[in-house]
Design a protein around this motif. Structure first.
Motif, PDB file in Angstrom:
ATOM      1  N   PRO A  98       0.828  -1.209   0.000  1.00  0.00           N
ATOM      2  CA  PRO A  98       0.000   0.000   0.000  1.00  0.00           C
ATOM      3  C   PRO A  98       0.865   1.263   0.000  1.00  0.00           C
ATOM      4  N   ILE A  99       0.360   2.304  -0.602  1.00  0.00           N
ATOM      5  CA  ILE A  99       1.067   3.586  -0.607  1.00  0.00           C
ATOM      6  C   ILE A  99       0.915   4.238   0.763  1.00  0.00           C
ATOM      7  N   PRO A 100       1.989   4.734   1.364  1.00  0.00           N
ATOM      8  CA  PRO A 100       1.878   5.385   2.681  1.00  0.00           C
ATOM      9  C   PRO A 100       0.937   6.571   2.649  1.00  0.00           C
ATOM     10  N   ALA A 101       0.398   6.887   3.786  1.00  0.00           N
ATOM     11  CA  ALA A 101      -0.569   7.997   3.882  1.00  0.00           C
ATOM     12  C   ALA A 101       0.028   9.314   3.434  1.00  0.00           C
ATOM     13  N   ASP A 102       1.346   9.510   3.668  1.00  0.00           N
ATOM     14  CA  ASP A 102       1.967  10.773   3.262  1.00  0.00           C
ATOM     15  C   ASP A 102       2.399  10.768   1.805  1.00  0.00           C
ATOM     16  N   GLY A 103       2.186   9.635   1.117  1.00  0.00           N
ATOM     17  CA  GLY A 103       2.524   9.554  -0.293  1.00  0.00           C
ATOM     18  C   GLY A 103       4.003   9.407  -0.585  1.00  0.00           C
ATOM     19  N   GLY A 104       4.846   9.389   0.466  1.00  0.00           N
ATOM     20  CA  GLY A 104       6.285   9.306   0.273  1.00  0.00           C
ATOM     21  C   GLY A 104       6.798   7.879   0.243  1.00  0.00           C
ATOM     22  N   TYR A 105       8.097   7.755   0.360  1.00  0.00           N
ATOM     23  CA  TYR A 105       8.696   6.433   0.394  1.00  0.00           C
ATOM     24  C   TYR A 105       8.360   5.772   1.738  1.00  0.00           C
ATOM     25  N   PRO A 106       8.079   4.479   1.752  1.00  0.00           N
ATOM     26  CA  PRO A 106       7.669   3.806   2.990  1.00  0.00           C
ATOM     27  C   PRO A 106       8.765   3.837   4.058  1.00  0.00           C
ATOM     28  N   ASP A 107       8.339   3.980   5.324  1.00  0.00           N
ATOM     29  CA  ASP A 107       9.287   3.888   6.427  1.00  0.00           C
ATOM     30  C   ASP A 107       9.267   2.467   6.999  1.00  0.00           C
ATOM     31  N   ALA A 108      10.077   2.243   8.024  1.00  0.00           N
ATOM     32  CA  ALA A 108      10.243   0.893   8.561  1.00  0.00           C
ATOM     33  C   ALA A 108       8.926   0.314   9.083  1.00  0.00           C
ATOM     34  N   ALA A 109       8.140   1.127   9.791  1.00  0.00           N
ATOM     35  CA  ALA A 109       6.878   0.626  10.354  1.00  0.00           C
ATOM     36  C   ALA A 109       5.912   0.227   9.250  1.00  0.00           C
ATOM     37  N   HIS A 110       5.910   0.962   8.152  1.00  0.00           N
ATOM     38  CA  HIS A 110       5.042   0.637   7.023  1.00  0.00           C
ATOM     39  C   HIS A 110       5.431  -0.714   6.428  1.00  0.00           C
ATOM     40  N   VAL A 111       6.735  -0.966   6.337  1.00  0.00           N
ATOM     41  CA  VAL A 111       7.202  -2.244   5.796  1.00  0.00           C
ATOM     42  C   VAL A 111       6.836  -3.389   6.736  1.00  0.00           C
ATOM     43  N   VAL A 112       6.974  -3.185   8.035  1.00  0.00           N
ATOM     44  CA  VAL A 112       6.600  -4.220   9.003  1.00  0.00           C
ATOM     45  C   VAL A 112       5.122  -4.570   8.869  1.00  0.00           C
ATOM     46  N   ALA A 113       4.273  -3.554   8.763  1.00  0.00           N
ATOM     47  CA  ALA A 113       2.832  -3.807   8.614  1.00  0.00           C
ATOM     48  C   ALA A 113       2.548  -4.578   7.333  1.00  0.00           C
ATOM     49  N   TYR A 114       3.254  -4.242   6.282  1.00  0.00           N
ATOM     50  CA  TYR A 114       3.061  -4.923   5.003  1.00  0.00           C
ATOM     51  C   TYR A 114       3.489  -6.386   5.091  1.00  0.00           C
ATOM     52  N   LEU A 115       4.645  -6.652   5.676  1.00  0.00           N
ATOM     53  CA  LEU A 115       5.121  -8.029   5.794  1.00  0.00           C
ATOM     54  C   LEU A 115       4.211  -8.847   6.706  1.00  0.00           C
ATOM     55  N   THR A 116       3.693  -8.224   7.749  1.00  0.00           N
ATOM     56  CA  THR A 116       2.762  -8.920   8.653  1.00  0.00           C
ATOM     57  C   THR A 116       1.497  -9.326   7.910  1.00  0.00           C
ATOM     58  N   ASP A 117       0.939  -8.396   7.163  1.00  0.00           N
ATOM     59  CA  ASP A 117      -0.255  -8.692   6.374  1.00  0.00           C
ATOM     60  C   ASP A 117       0.039  -9.758   5.323  1.00  0.00           C
TER      61      ASP A 117
END
Length: 352
Positions: free
Chosen positions: A70-89
Protein backbone atom coordinates in the motif's frame (compact mmCIF):
# COMPACT_ATOMS: atom_id res chain seq x y z
CA UNK A 1 6.23 -38.16 15.41
CA UNK A 2 5.78 -34.48 16.32
CA UNK A 3 5.43 -31.70 13.79
CA UNK A 4 8.89 -30.46 14.78
CA UNK A 5 10.43 -33.80 13.84
CA UNK A 6 8.52 -34.63 10.68
CA UNK A 7 10.26 -34.59 7.30
CA UNK A 8 9.34 -31.89 4.79
CA UNK A 9 10.41 -31.21 1.24
CA UNK A 10 11.74 -27.73 2.01
CA UNK A 11 12.74 -25.81 5.12
CA UNK A 12 13.05 -22.04 4.73
CA UNK A 13 15.20 -20.43 7.43
CA UNK A 14 14.05 -16.88 8.12
CA UNK A 15 10.71 -15.11 7.64
CA UNK A 16 11.97 -11.74 6.52
CA UNK A 17 11.30 -10.43 3.03
CA UNK A 18 13.38 -13.12 1.29
CA UNK A 19 11.86 -15.98 3.28
CA UNK A 20 8.33 -14.73 2.64
CA UNK A 21 9.00 -14.40 -1.09
CA UNK A 22 10.28 -17.97 -1.16
CA UNK A 23 7.24 -19.11 0.82
CA UNK A 24 4.86 -17.46 -1.64
CA UNK A 25 6.32 -19.30 -4.62
CA UNK A 26 6.62 -22.59 -2.72
CA UNK A 27 2.93 -22.33 -1.81
CA UNK A 28 1.98 -21.70 -5.42
CA UNK A 29 4.09 -24.67 -6.53
CA UNK A 30 2.34 -27.00 -4.07
CA UNK A 31 5.54 -27.88 -2.24
CA UNK A 32 5.45 -29.26 1.32
CA UNK A 33 7.45 -26.69 3.29
CA UNK A 34 7.86 -24.87 6.56
CA UNK A 35 9.39 -21.48 7.41
CA UNK A 36 11.37 -21.28 10.65
CA UNK A 37 11.76 -17.79 12.09
CA UNK A 38 13.84 -16.80 15.08
CA UNK A 39 11.74 -13.70 15.80
CA UNK A 40 8.78 -13.52 18.13
CA UNK A 41 6.70 -11.48 15.68
CA UNK A 42 6.52 -10.79 11.92
CA UNK A 43 8.54 -8.13 10.13
CA UNK A 44 12.05 -9.57 9.95
CA UNK A 45 14.89 -7.12 10.36
CA UNK A 46 12.60 -4.20 9.54
CA UNK A 47 11.12 -4.48 13.04
CA UNK A 48 14.53 -3.59 14.47
CA UNK A 49 15.39 -0.68 12.17
CA UNK A 50 15.27 2.93 13.33
CA UNK A 51 11.80 4.45 12.85
CA UNK A 52 12.73 7.10 10.29
CA UNK A 53 14.53 4.70 7.94
CA UNK A 54 13.05 5.05 4.46
CA UNK A 55 13.01 2.71 1.50
CA UNK A 56 14.76 3.93 -1.63
CA UNK A 57 11.74 3.27 -3.85
CA UNK A 58 8.03 4.12 -3.89
CA UNK A 59 5.71 1.46 -2.48
CA UNK A 60 4.59 0.29 -5.93
CA UNK A 61 8.21 -0.68 -6.69
CA UNK A 62 8.94 -2.22 -3.29
CA UNK A 63 6.51 -5.13 -3.24
CA UNK A 64 6.79 -8.86 -2.80
CA UNK A 65 5.16 -11.17 -5.37
CA UNK A 66 1.38 -11.33 -5.42
CA UNK A 67 0.61 -8.40 -3.15
CA UNK A 68 1.30 -4.72 -3.83
CA UNK A 69 2.56 -2.68 -0.91
CA UNK A 70 0.00 0.00 0.00
CA UNK A 71 1.07 3.59 -0.61
CA UNK A 72 1.88 5.39 2.68
CA UNK A 73 -0.57 8.00 3.88
CA UNK A 74 1.97 10.77 3.26
CA UNK A 75 2.52 9.55 -0.29
CA UNK A 76 6.29 9.31 0.27
CA UNK A 77 8.70 6.43 0.39
CA UNK A 78 7.67 3.81 2.99
CA UNK A 79 9.29 3.89 6.43
CA UNK A 80 10.24 0.89 8.56
CA UNK A 81 6.88 0.63 10.35
CA UNK A 82 5.04 0.64 7.02
CA UNK A 83 7.20 -2.24 5.80
CA UNK A 84 6.60 -4.22 9.00
CA UNK A 85 2.83 -3.81 8.61
CA UNK A 86 3.06 -4.92 5.00
CA UNK A 87 5.12 -8.03 5.79
CA UNK A 88 2.76 -8.92 8.65
CA UNK A 89 -0.26 -8.69 6.37
CA UNK A 90 1.59 -10.60 3.64
CA UNK A 91 2.33 -13.72 5.66
CA UNK A 92 -1.21 -13.77 7.04
CA UNK A 93 -2.83 -13.23 3.63
CA UNK A 94 -1.04 -16.21 2.13
CA UNK A 95 -1.24 -18.32 5.29
CA UNK A 96 2.39 -19.23 5.10
CA UNK A 97 3.39 -22.09 7.45
CA UNK A 98 5.66 -20.08 9.72
CA UNK A 99 6.89 -21.46 13.02
CA UNK A 100 8.18 -18.90 15.53
CA UNK A 101 10.13 -18.41 17.59
CA UNK A 102 12.28 -21.15 16.09
CA UNK A 103 15.90 -20.05 15.99
CA UNK A 104 17.96 -22.40 13.84
CA UNK A 105 21.16 -23.48 15.53
CA UNK A 106 22.68 -25.70 12.85
CA UNK A 107 22.16 -27.39 9.50
CA UNK A 108 23.84 -30.77 9.09
CA UNK A 109 24.00 -33.50 6.48
CA UNK A 110 21.85 -36.48 7.44
CA UNK A 111 21.97 -39.03 4.66
CA UNK A 112 19.54 -38.07 1.92
CA UNK A 113 18.29 -35.12 3.96
CA UNK A 114 19.59 -32.00 5.62
CA UNK A 115 18.86 -31.88 9.34
CA UNK A 116 17.79 -28.43 10.52
CA UNK A 117 18.24 -28.12 14.28
CA UNK A 118 15.98 -25.44 15.75
CA UNK A 119 14.34 -24.36 18.96
CA UNK A 120 11.32 -26.43 17.94
CA UNK A 121 13.32 -29.59 17.34
CA UNK A 122 15.03 -31.05 14.31
CA UNK A 123 13.42 -30.90 10.89
CA UNK A 124 14.55 -33.16 8.03
CA UNK A 125 14.42 -31.51 4.61
CA UNK A 126 15.24 -32.52 1.08
CA UNK A 127 16.04 -28.87 0.34
CA UNK A 128 16.96 -25.97 2.65
CA UNK A 129 16.64 -22.31 1.74
CA UNK A 130 18.73 -20.08 4.00
CA UNK A 131 17.22 -16.58 4.09
CA UNK A 132 18.57 -15.17 7.35
CA UNK A 133 19.86 -11.91 5.87
CA UNK A 134 22.64 -9.77 7.32
CA UNK A 135 21.09 -7.56 10.03
CA UNK A 136 22.14 -9.94 12.78
CA UNK A 137 25.86 -9.56 11.95
CA UNK A 138 26.76 -5.87 12.14
CA UNK A 139 30.32 -5.15 11.07
CA UNK A 140 32.64 -2.68 12.77
CA UNK A 141 36.17 -2.37 11.34
CA UNK A 142 39.13 -2.42 13.72
CA UNK A 143 41.06 0.78 14.21
CA UNK A 144 43.92 1.39 16.65
CA UNK A 145 42.56 2.62 19.96
CA UNK A 146 39.00 1.46 19.34
CA UNK A 147 38.89 -0.07 22.83
CA UNK A 148 40.36 3.04 24.43
CA UNK A 149 37.63 5.41 23.31
CA UNK A 150 35.70 6.52 26.38
CA UNK A 151 32.59 7.80 24.64
CA UNK A 152 29.65 5.88 23.23
CA UNK A 153 29.98 3.62 20.20
CA UNK A 154 27.06 2.07 18.39
CA UNK A 155 26.37 0.48 15.05
CA UNK A 156 23.59 1.23 12.61
CA UNK A 157 21.81 -1.84 14.02
CA UNK A 158 21.59 -0.16 17.42
CA UNK A 159 20.56 3.30 16.25
CA UNK A 160 17.00 4.32 17.13
CA UNK A 161 16.88 8.03 16.47
CA UNK A 162 18.73 11.31 17.03
CA UNK A 163 17.27 12.52 20.33
CA UNK A 164 19.78 10.73 22.64
CA UNK A 165 22.57 12.69 20.94
CA UNK A 166 21.12 16.16 21.35
CA UNK A 167 23.88 18.68 22.02
CA UNK A 168 26.66 16.10 21.66
CA UNK A 169 29.59 15.80 19.27
CA UNK A 170 28.86 12.87 16.96
CA UNK A 171 30.97 11.17 14.30
CA UNK A 172 28.97 9.26 11.69
CA UNK A 173 31.30 6.78 9.97
CA UNK A 174 30.50 5.27 6.57
CA UNK A 175 29.80 6.31 3.01
CA UNK A 176 26.52 4.54 2.27
CA UNK A 177 22.82 5.19 2.47
CA UNK A 178 22.44 4.44 6.17
CA UNK A 179 25.21 6.87 7.07
CA UNK A 180 23.69 9.62 4.95
CA UNK A 181 20.20 9.15 6.41
CA UNK A 182 21.48 9.02 10.00
CA UNK A 183 23.73 12.03 9.48
CA UNK A 184 20.80 13.95 8.01
CA UNK A 185 18.74 13.65 11.18
CA UNK A 186 21.51 13.62 13.83
CA UNK A 187 22.83 16.89 12.39
CA UNK A 188 19.54 18.58 13.34
CA UNK A 189 20.20 18.08 17.08
CA UNK A 190 23.95 17.57 17.41
CA UNK A 191 27.34 18.70 16.15
CA UNK A 192 27.71 15.98 13.55
CA UNK A 193 30.76 15.13 11.47
CA UNK A 194 30.63 12.71 8.57
CA UNK A 195 33.68 10.48 8.03
CA UNK A 196 34.16 8.32 4.93
CA UNK A 197 36.91 6.28 3.29
CA UNK A 198 36.35 8.10 0.00
CA UNK A 199 34.29 11.12 -0.98
CA UNK A 200 30.61 10.14 -0.96
CA UNK A 201 28.61 10.58 -4.15
CA UNK A 202 24.88 11.22 -4.26
CA UNK A 203 22.95 9.63 -7.06
CA UNK A 204 20.94 11.99 -9.26
CA UNK A 205 17.64 12.95 -7.64
CA UNK A 206 15.62 10.98 -10.20
CA UNK A 207 17.43 7.70 -9.44
CA UNK A 208 15.62 5.50 -6.91
CA UNK A 209 15.46 1.82 -6.03
CA UNK A 210 13.56 0.86 -9.15
CA UNK A 211 16.29 2.21 -11.42
CA UNK A 212 18.95 0.59 -9.25
CA UNK A 213 17.20 -2.78 -9.49
CA UNK A 214 16.97 -2.53 -13.25
CA UNK A 215 20.65 -1.66 -13.45
CA UNK A 216 21.61 -4.55 -11.16
CA UNK A 217 19.56 -6.94 -13.30
CA UNK A 218 21.19 -5.76 -16.54
CA UNK A 219 24.62 -6.03 -14.95
CA UNK A 220 23.94 -9.58 -13.75
CA UNK A 221 22.71 -10.62 -17.19
CA UNK A 222 25.74 -9.08 -18.88
CA UNK A 223 28.16 -10.80 -16.51
CA UNK A 224 26.41 -14.12 -17.10
CA UNK A 225 26.96 -13.56 -20.83
CA UNK A 226 30.63 -12.72 -20.31
CA UNK A 227 30.16 -9.04 -21.15
CA UNK A 228 31.22 -5.85 -19.41
CA UNK A 229 28.49 -3.87 -17.72
CA UNK A 230 28.10 -0.65 -15.79
CA UNK A 231 27.77 -0.98 -12.03
CA UNK A 232 25.66 1.02 -9.62
CA UNK A 233 28.89 2.43 -8.24
CA UNK A 234 29.51 4.13 -11.58
CA UNK A 235 26.49 6.35 -10.90
CA UNK A 236 27.01 7.09 -7.22
CA UNK A 237 26.68 5.66 -3.74
CA UNK A 238 23.72 7.30 -2.02
CA UNK A 239 20.07 7.55 -2.99
CA UNK A 240 18.82 11.12 -2.52
CA UNK A 241 15.70 10.41 -0.49
CA UNK A 242 13.96 13.48 0.93
CA UNK A 243 15.84 13.75 4.27
CA UNK A 244 19.17 13.40 2.47
CA UNK A 245 18.23 16.09 -0.07
CA UNK A 246 17.25 18.37 2.80
CA UNK A 247 20.58 17.75 4.51
CA UNK A 248 22.34 18.49 1.23
CA UNK A 249 20.47 21.75 0.94
CA UNK A 250 21.51 22.65 4.50
CA UNK A 251 25.14 22.06 3.52
CA UNK A 252 25.53 19.13 5.92
CA UNK A 253 26.64 16.44 3.48
CA UNK A 254 30.33 17.27 3.66
CA UNK A 255 32.56 14.35 4.56
CA UNK A 256 35.96 14.27 6.21
CA UNK A 257 38.54 11.61 5.26
CA UNK A 258 38.81 8.57 7.51
CA UNK A 259 40.67 8.98 10.79
CA UNK A 260 43.69 6.78 11.50
CA UNK A 261 43.08 5.96 15.16
CA UNK A 262 40.86 6.54 18.17
CA UNK A 263 41.86 8.10 21.46
CA UNK A 264 40.19 8.19 24.86
CA UNK A 265 38.16 11.25 23.90
CA UNK A 266 38.10 11.33 20.10
CA UNK A 267 40.03 10.49 16.96
CA UNK A 268 43.36 11.18 15.29
CA UNK A 269 43.47 12.24 11.65
CA UNK A 270 46.15 11.10 9.21
CA UNK A 271 48.06 14.39 9.57
CA UNK A 272 48.31 13.92 13.35
CA UNK A 273 45.64 16.44 14.30
CA UNK A 274 42.89 15.38 16.68
CA UNK A 275 39.17 15.89 17.14
CA UNK A 276 37.12 15.30 20.26
CA UNK A 277 33.76 13.55 20.10
CA UNK A 278 31.20 12.01 22.42
CA UNK A 279 29.60 9.42 20.15
CA UNK A 280 30.70 7.34 17.16
CA UNK A 281 27.99 5.80 14.97
CA UNK A 282 29.48 3.03 12.83
CA UNK A 283 27.47 2.83 9.61
CA UNK A 284 29.88 0.26 8.24
CA UNK A 285 27.60 -2.46 6.97
CA UNK A 286 26.78 -6.04 7.78
CA UNK A 287 27.98 -9.53 7.00
CA UNK A 288 25.82 -12.52 6.02
CA UNK A 289 24.34 -14.30 9.06
CA UNK A 290 25.47 -17.82 8.17
CA UNK A 291 26.63 -19.28 11.47
CA UNK A 292 23.94 -21.97 11.29
CA UNK A 293 25.60 -23.36 8.16
CA UNK A 294 29.01 -23.87 9.81
CA UNK A 295 28.62 -27.68 10.15
CA UNK A 296 28.39 -27.95 6.36
CA UNK A 297 31.85 -26.40 5.95
CA UNK A 298 30.95 -24.49 2.80
CA UNK A 299 32.81 -21.22 3.16
CA UNK A 300 35.68 -20.37 0.83
CA UNK A 301 38.89 -18.78 2.21
CA UNK A 302 37.41 -15.29 1.77
CA UNK A 303 34.42 -16.22 3.94
CA UNK A 304 31.74 -16.40 1.25
CA UNK A 305 29.81 -19.53 0.27
CA UNK A 306 30.48 -20.25 -3.44
CA UNK A 307 27.16 -20.42 -5.27
CA UNK A 308 25.84 -21.23 -8.70
CA UNK A 309 22.89 -18.86 -8.83
CA UNK A 310 21.36 -19.45 -5.40
CA UNK A 311 22.56 -23.02 -4.99
CA UNK A 312 25.62 -23.76 -2.86
CA UNK A 313 28.23 -25.35 -5.11
CA UNK A 314 29.46 -27.80 -2.48
CA UNK A 315 25.98 -28.70 -1.17
CA UNK A 316 23.35 -28.67 -3.95
CA UNK A 317 20.53 -29.28 -1.44
CA UNK A 318 21.14 -25.82 0.01
CA UNK A 319 20.06 -22.52 -1.53
CA UNK A 320 20.91 -19.04 -0.25
CA UNK A 321 18.51 -16.16 -0.84
CA UNK A 322 18.58 -12.47 -0.05
CA UNK A 323 22.20 -11.88 0.97
CA UNK A 324 23.16 -9.66 -1.95
CA UNK A 325 23.94 -9.80 -5.63
CA UNK A 326 25.93 -13.02 -5.20
CA UNK A 327 22.62 -14.77 -4.43
CA UNK A 328 20.60 -13.03 -7.16
CA UNK A 329 20.45 -9.52 -8.64
CA UNK A 330 19.45 -7.06 -5.91
CA UNK A 331 18.18 -10.02 -3.85
CA UNK A 332 18.65 -8.09 -0.61
CA UNK A 333 15.83 -5.74 -1.66
CA UNK A 334 12.09 -6.35 -1.49
CA UNK A 335 11.52 -6.42 -5.23
CA UNK A 336 14.76 -8.26 -5.94
CA UNK A 337 14.06 -10.99 -3.39
CA UNK A 338 10.73 -11.76 -5.05
CA UNK A 339 12.16 -12.15 -8.53
CA UNK A 340 15.06 -14.30 -7.38
CA UNK A 341 12.73 -16.45 -5.26
CA UNK A 342 10.63 -17.24 -8.31
CA UNK A 343 13.65 -18.58 -10.17
CA UNK A 344 14.88 -20.43 -7.10
CA UNK A 345 11.57 -22.26 -6.57
CA UNK A 346 11.40 -23.20 -10.25
CA UNK A 347 14.80 -24.84 -9.83
CA UNK A 348 13.76 -26.54 -6.60
CA UNK A 349 10.68 -28.09 -8.13
CA UNK A 350 12.97 -29.65 -10.72
CA UNK A 351 15.27 -30.94 -7.99
CA UNK A 352 12.36 -32.46 -6.09
Amino acid sequence: MTDAARPVDVVVIGAGQAGLAAGYHLRRAGVDFVVLDAQQTPGGAWRHAWPSLRLFSPAQYSSLPGRMMPIPADGGYPDAAHVVAYLTDYEQRYRLPIVRPAAVRAVRRAGEHLAVESGTGTWHARIVISATGTWWRPYVPHYPGIRDFGGEQLHTAGYRGPEPFRGKRVLVVGGGNSAAQILAEVSTVAQATWVTLRPPRLLPDEIDGRALFDLATRRHQAIQAGQNAASIGDLGDIVAVAPVRQARDRGVLKAEPMFSALTADGVVWADGSTAACDVIVWCTGFRPALGHLAPLRLRAPGGAVPTDGTRAVAEPRLHLLGYGDWTGPASATLIGAGRTARQLVAEITTQL
